[in-house]
Design an enzyme around this catalytic site. Structure first.
Site: not given
Ligand SMILES: *Cc1c(COP(=O)(O)O)cnc(C)c1O
Length: 372
Positions: A21, A249, A297
């Site tokens: 993801k 800055y 930036m």
């Molecule tokens: C993001 C997620 C994971 C992975 O978790 P990590 O801590 O990155 O290993 C597993 N299960 C679900 C439901 C998640 O949302």
């Protein structure tokens, strides 16, 4: 990356739902899926020994669509809840949704169904049916069997008993559903920290869902993982400044003696966070030098006064990752910025161009990025 996937798999003794993801936590979803042995239309199945990936895990249908449009043939599990309006698209993309409401389960089935996973909340209070309310769904589940049933830990990296509590709540829910559930239902609980916390018996259930561990965050010292991400930029300016002069800055840093300042072509628009102002470190010619002044930036300044042997325009500075014998780990850099390694990595999706290296060609560094 492959090393980390194998290490997590060996510790868990279970096949993986590899969480890709958020553009694989900023690392790049398609290259990651390829590196983990994903199969794509028109290419031969991977024969080389690699991690046993049961599915790739996403959080949105857009992410699933990216995989499918690239021709990815693997199972895809969407772990964040979808709403009913997403169901036709989920079906079209052949995505396994996580469902947790009776109404959703019936609608999913009425549309033709397909494999889905039942989400149980055991203490995260985010998504999933609360563990002590599953009984109400027994009939629905009996009629529309899930392929999998899972929960998610909120603090598996802490040894505070919360993981054990969540696990016992999950077991309680599974027992309450058992008369309705098939024996073959795939249980999965562990994220990276969950896996890291296991002993020689490995993880409970049939599958595990690591994310951050794949990308090299060590989660706990119990598991040695390889640094995957290396952020590098070139020195584009070198100057001497007099005592009393300020840098960047807000003039948050001032030279107490004459100093040599190097400017590197990397800033917060590349995901090198402003929170690293006066806190970050870089490796230049094998030595650590501090970030001075506010990260801007497009550029970040380093105090290279004490660098033995000096440095030159065009030299490469490493701001995350390994150079020579030294590593600025994702976890260290994130802690300097007072953020989680998850935030640091997902923030690297900005302007930075990425280059991907094979593990074989570049020891444990399959991924690197550098602004030339
Ligand atoms: C993001 C997620 C994971 C992975 O978790 P990590 O801590 O990155 O290993 C597993 N299960 C679900 C439901 C998640 O949302």
């Amino acid at each position: 990356m492959q090393h980390n996937a194998m290490a997590l798999q060996e510790r868990a003794r279970r096949p993986l739902v590899a969480m890709v993801k958020a553009d694989a936590y900023g690392v790049g979803m398609l290259p990651v899926v390829r590196a983990l042995g994903g199969t794509f239309k028109g290419t031969d199945a991977v024969v080389a020994p690699g991690p046993d990936v049961w599915a790739f895990g996403v959080a949105t249908l857009d992410e699933a669509a990216t995989l499918r449009h690239a021709g990815c043939l693997n199972r895809i599990l969407c772990t964040a809840p979808l709403t009913m309006r997403d169901f036709p698209e989920a079906r079209a993309l052949d995505v396994r949704p996580a469902l947790h409401r009776g109404e959703d389960i019936m609608t999913w089935a009425a549309l033709g169904g397909g494999a889905w996973h039942f989400a149980i909340d055991t203490g995260m209070s985010r998504a999933g049916v609360p563990w002590n309310e599953v009984k109400a769904l027994r009939t629905v589940l009996g009629e529309h069997q899930p392929e999998g049933i899972f929960t998610h830990f909120h603090s598996a990296e802490r040894e505070d008993g919360s993981r054990a509590l969540q696990e016992s709540r999950f077991d309680e829910a599974v027992r309450a559903l058992r008369p309705a559930l098939h024996q073959t239902v795939l249980q999965h609980l562990d994220n990276s920290a969950g896996i890291a916390s296991r002993d020689a018996h490995g993880s409970p259930g049939a599958l595990v869902r690591p994310g951050i561990g794949l990308y090299g965050s060590t989660v706990t010292e119990a598991l040695t993982l390889a640094q995957v991400v290396h952020v590098r930029a070139r020195i584009i300016d070198l100057r001497e400044i007099a005592a009393g002069e300020s840098v960047s800055y807000g003039a948050t840093w001032r030279a107490d003696t004459p100093r040599r300042i190097a400017t590197v072509a990397l800033g917060y628009a590349d995901g090198y966070r402003r929170a690293l102002s006066n806190r970050g470190w870089a490796i230049v010619r094998g030595q650590r030098v501090p970030v001075v002044g506010n990260v801007t930036m497009d550029m970040t300044m380093l105090d290279v006064t004490t660098l033995s042997g000096g440095c030159s325009l065009g030299d490469i500075a490493t701001l995350v990752g390994t150079d020579g014998d030294d590593t600025l780990s994702t976890d260290d850099v994130a802690s300097w910025a007072e953020m989680s390694p998850y935030e640091l990595l997902t923030g690297l999706r900005l302007r930075l161009p990425r280059r991907y290296f094979d593990q074989a060609g570049d020891d444990d560094s399959p991924w690197s990025t550098e602004r030339a």
